[in-house]
Design a protein around this motif. Structure first.
Motif, PDB file in Angstrom:
ATOM      1  N   SER A 114       0.922  -1.347   0.030  1.00  9.68           N
ATOM      2  CA  SER A 114       0.000  -0.153  -0.002  1.00  9.68           C
ATOM      3  C   SER A 114       0.887   1.348   0.018  1.00  9.68           C
ATOM      4  O   SER A 114       0.452   2.463  -0.698  1.00  9.68           O
ATOM      5  CB  SER A 114      -0.749   0.035   1.301  1.00  9.68           C
ATOM      6  OG  SER A 114      -2.039  -1.243   1.096  1.00  9.68           O
ATOM      7  N   ASP A 125       0.813   4.066  -2.922  1.00 11.47           N
ATOM      8  CA  ASP A 125       0.648   5.265  -2.884  1.00 11.47           C
ATOM      9  C   ASP A 125       1.931   6.333  -3.530  1.00 11.47           C
ATOM     10  O   ASP A 125       1.449   7.212  -3.787  1.00 11.47           O
ATOM     11  CB  ASP A 125       0.572   5.628  -1.359  1.00 11.47           C
ATOM     12  CG  ASP A 125      -0.796   5.285  -0.655  1.00 11.47           C
ATOM     13  OD1 ASP A 125      -1.817   5.015  -1.476  1.00 11.47           O
ATOM     14  OD2 ASP A 125      -0.871   4.886   0.460  1.00 11.47           O
ATOM     15  N   ASN A 133      -6.230   5.901  -5.252  1.00  6.91           N
ATOM     16  CA  ASN A 133      -5.941   5.446  -4.122  1.00  6.91           C
ATOM     17  C   ASN A 133      -5.162   4.043  -4.112  1.00  6.91           C
ATOM     18  O   ASN A 133      -5.114   3.245  -5.297  1.00  6.91           O
ATOM     19  CB  ASN A 133      -6.626   5.236  -2.697  1.00  6.91           C
ATOM     20  CG  ASN A 133      -7.683   4.482  -3.185  1.00  6.91           C
ATOM     21  OD1 ASN A 133      -7.819   3.057  -3.588  1.00  6.91           O
ATOM     22  ND2 ASN A 133      -9.072   4.654  -2.796  1.00  6.91           N
ATOM     23  N   SER A 134      -4.148   3.419  -3.244  1.00  9.21           N
ATOM     24  CA  SER A 134      -3.519   2.340  -3.429  1.00  9.21           C
ATOM     25  C   SER A 134      -4.518   1.181  -3.770  1.00  9.21           C
ATOM     26  O   SER A 134      -4.022   0.122  -4.439  1.00  9.21           O
ATOM     27  CB  SER A 134      -2.482   1.968  -2.207  1.00  9.21           C
ATOM     28  OG  SER A 134      -3.423   1.667  -1.114  1.00  9.21           O
TER      29      SER A 134
END
Length: 318
Positions: A227, A231, A242-243
Motif C-alpha cells: 500500500s 501510494d 488510492n493504493s
C-alpha cells in the motif's frame, strides 16, 4: 559458449580480451559474459544467436533512454551479423541478490521512481501490445505449463479468467512497458538503480510492469508495504487514485504476467532442457492463485489441489 569462444568472438570485433566469465542466461536466449580488457577494465558482452533475433529494438530504446537520462548500460559496440553487443559493466549488485529484509520499502520505492520515468518517457516507434498478444501469451499457460509440462487438463474457467484479464488490462493507462520489470533486471549502480534487458519494451498496460515489481517471484511483501509503495507510485504519476484502486491494475497485470511466465519457463525446459528457472515455478503459481478473484472459487480450488500437487511431484522427478 566456452570462455575461449567468447574471447575469440570479442577479438573478432576488435576488443583485446584476456578473460571472460559467464554472468547469466535469459529466457530470451541471450547470454551475458563479463569480459576483461585489462585486469581493472571490464565490459559485458551479450550474445544472441542471429537466427533467434537481433538487438535492433534494444539499441533503439537505449538511445532514447540516454536522451531521457534513464540509467541503463552504455552501448560501446554492436554487430547484428555476429549477434553481439558490448555494453557498460554496471557491476554485480543486481537487486535479486540483495537482502531486502531491512530496506525493502526504500529499494522498491526507488525502483518505482525509475519505472515511472520509463513509463512517461518519449520513445517513438516501439511495438504496441494488442489484446491478441496478451491472450496468446496467457495461452502458453494452458498449453505448455498445464498440458505439456504437467499433463493436467485445463479447467473450464481458465478461458473466462483470461478473457476478463484482457478486458481489465484494456481499461488501464497504456504507456511504455518493459514487459519484465523485476528485480532480476534492475541493478544498484552507485546511488542509482539501472535497468537492463529492455529489448521487449512496448506500449502496454501499466499493471504488467507494476506487477513485476510488487508481486515478486522470490519475496512476499506485506500488505502495508505494498500500500505504501503504491501510494508513492500514485504520487509520482499524479494519479488521483488510492493504493487499493492501483492494486487492481497490479492484480490483472500479475495474472497475465504470471501465466505467461509459467508457460514460457515450462516451454524452455521442454524444448531446450533449460531447468535454471524451474525452482521459481511454485512461488509464481502461488502468487497467481492468491491474485485470482474469489468469484473463481472452483478454479482456485483446482489450482490449489490438483495443479500445485502435480507441480511438486514433477519437480521432485527432475
Amino acid at each position: 559458449m566456452k570462455e575461449s569462444e567468447v574471447i575469440q568472438l570479442a577479438k573478432n570485433c576488435g576488443f583485446s580480451v584476456t578473460k571472460a566469465k559467464a554472468l547469466k542466461l535469459e529466457a530470451s536466449g541471450r547470454e551475458y559474459y563479463r569480459i576483461n580488457l585489462t585486469p581493472n577494465e571490464t565490459k559485458v558482452l551479450c550474445y544472441l544467436n542471429p537466427k533467434n533475433g537481433d538487438h535492433e529494438n534494444f539499441l533503439h530504446v537505449s538511445n532514447f533512454f540516454f536522451k531521457e537520462k534513464i540509467k541503463s548500460p552504455k552501448i560501446f559496440y554492436f554487430n547484428n551479423n555476429k549477434g553481439i553487443t558490448i555494453q557498460e559493466d554496471l557491476g554485480d549488485k543486481c537487486l535479486i541478490d540483495l537482502d531486502l529484509s531491512s530496506n525493502s520499502k526504500k529499494i522498491i520505492k526507488k525502483s518505482l521512481t525509475l519505472l515511472a520515468k520509463i513509463q512517461k518517457a518519449n520513445i517513438p516507434q516501439i511495438p504496441i501490445l494488442k489484446s491478441d498478444d496478451l491472450i496468446v501469451q496467457m495461452h502458453k499457460f494452458n498449453e505448455e505449463f498445464l498440458n505439456n509440462f504437467l499433463g493436467v487438463l485445463p479447467h473450464n474457467d481458465i478461458d473466462k479468467l483470461q478473457n476478463e484479464a484482457v478486458k481489465e488490462l484494456a481499461k488501464q493507462p497504456w504507456m511504455n512497458c518493459h514487459c519484465d520489470f523485476e528485480r532480476r533486471n534492475l541493478i544498484k549502480h552507485d546511488d542509482a538503480i539501472a535497468v537492463i534487458d529492455f529489448q521487449d519494451l512496448s506500449r502496454g498496460p501499466i499493471g504488467i510492469d507494476l506487477a513485476g515489481l510488487i508481486i515478486d517471484h522470490y519475496v512476499k511483501y506485506s500488505d502495508n508495504m505494498i500500500s505504501s509503495c503504491l501510494d508513492h507510485y500514485c504520487y509520482l504519476m499524479k494519479f488521483e487514485l488510492n493504493s487499493k484502486e492501483i492494486f487492481e491494475w497490479v492484480r490483472w497485470g500479475a495474472i497475465q504476467r504470471n501465466m505467461r511466465i509459467l508457460g514460457t519457463l515450462s516451454s524452455l525446459y521442454i524444448s531446450k532442457n533449460r531447468s535454471f528457472r524451474l525452482k521459481d515455478l511454485p512461488m509464481i503459481l502461488n502468487n497467481l492463485i492468491d491474485l485470482i478473484p474469489k468469484k473463481y472459487v472452483s478454479l482456485k480450488n483446482h489450482f490449489c489441489s490438483d495443479v500445485q500437487s502435480q507441480l511438486l511431484n514433477k519437480l521432485n522427478q527432475i
